[in-house]
Design a protein around this motif. Structure first.
Motif, mmCIF file in Angstrom:
data_model
loop_
_atom_site.group_PDB
_atom_site.id
_atom_site.type_symbol
_atom_site.label_atom_id
_atom_site.label_comp_id
_atom_site.label_asym_id
_atom_site.label_seq_id
_atom_site.Cartn_x
_atom_site.Cartn_y
_atom_site.Cartn_z
ATOM 1 N N GLU A 53 0.838 -1.204 0.000
ATOM 2 C CA GLU A 53 0.000 0.000 0.000
ATOM 3 C C GLU A 53 0.874 1.256 0.000
ATOM 4 O O GLU A 53 0.636 2.201 -0.750
ATOM 5 N N THR A 77 2.222 -5.262 -6.343
ATOM 6 C CA THR A 77 1.659 -6.471 -6.953
ATOM 7 C C THR A 77 1.409 -7.544 -5.895
ATOM 8 O O THR A 77 0.362 -8.201 -5.903
ATOM 9 N N ARG A 79 0.855 -7.012 -2.737
ATOM 10 C CA ARG A 79 -0.277 -6.517 -1.957
ATOM 11 C C ARG A 79 -1.593 -6.853 -2.641
ATOM 12 O O ARG A 79 -2.520 -7.362 -2.032
ATOM 13 N N ASN A 80 -1.665 -6.576 -3.937
ATOM 14 C CA ASN A 80 -2.888 -6.851 -4.693
ATOM 15 C C ASN A 80 -3.201 -8.343 -4.720
ATOM 16 O O ASN A 80 -4.353 -8.746 -4.590
ATOM 17 N N THR A 83 -4.471 -9.365 -1.239
ATOM 18 C CA THR A 83 -5.762 -8.750 -0.949
ATOM 19 C C THR A 83 -6.892 -9.366 -1.772
ATOM 20 O O THR A 83 -7.975 -9.636 -1.245
ATOM 21 N N HIS A 84 -6.646 -9.602 -3.044
ATOM 22 C CA HIS A 84 -7.723 -10.039 -3.937
ATOM 23 C C HIS A 84 -7.800 -11.552 -4.128
ATOM 24 O O HIS A 84 -8.819 -12.055 -4.594
ATOM 25 N N GLN A 85 -6.745 -12.257 -3.774
ATOM 26 C CA GLN A 85 -6.737 -13.717 -3.929
ATOM 27 C C GLN A 85 -6.515 -14.383 -2.578
ATOM 28 O O GLN A 85 -5.890 -15.430 -2.492
ATOM 29 N N TYR A 86 -7.027 -13.766 -1.535
ATOM 30 C CA TYR A 86 -6.699 -14.165 -0.171
ATOM 31 C C TYR A 86 -6.836 -15.669 0.068
ATOM 32 O O TYR A 86 -5.958 -16.297 0.648
#
Length: 127
Positions: A53, A77, A79-80, A83-86
């Motif tokens: 972040e 990348t 982080r994303n 966050t999105h593929q936890y």
């Protein structure tokens, strides 16, 4: 130090803290122990999110960090991804990154913080 440098320094210090926490949570920890320790896994992942972040915030200052822009992109990348593929995050990737890449990133971030502290004050900012 200019306002822009002040903000950059704050973001870098957040990154330093996240790096320190990642290293603390994985210190002397085997992969098997990492997988079994839910609290350390989650804390490590959270700190990767914090790291990414703040890297994203620094990417907005392209001219200032042009030489290391790729490092910030990789942090963002990660982080994303977390966050999105936890649910599908590869613990192998998280652990390997913590053990191999984070110590090198710590050196880079510490040098950046030191260089910002040494930046002469902006004469227009003085009262």
């Amino acid at each position: 130090m200019s306002l822009d440098n002040d903000k950059s320094l704050i973001y870098l210090q957040y990154m330093q803290q996240a790096i320190n926490d990642i290293l603390e949570h994985t210190h002397n920890l085997t992969y098997e122990a990492f997988v079994k320790d839910k609290a350390k896994r989650q804390a490590t992942q959270l700190n990767f999110i914090i790291l990414g972040e703040n890297a994203g915030r620094l990417l907005n200052q392209k001219d200032k960090f042009k030489d290391i822009e790729e490092i910030f992109k990789l942090s963002k990348t990660m982080r994303n991804f977390i966050t999105h593929q936890y649910e599908d995050v590869s613990l192998t990737l998280i652990y390997a990154t913590a053990k191999t890449d984070i110590p090198d990133l710590q050196i880079v971030i510490n040098k950046l913080v030191k260089s910002l502290h040494q930046t002469p004050p902006d004469p227009e900012m003085e009262i």
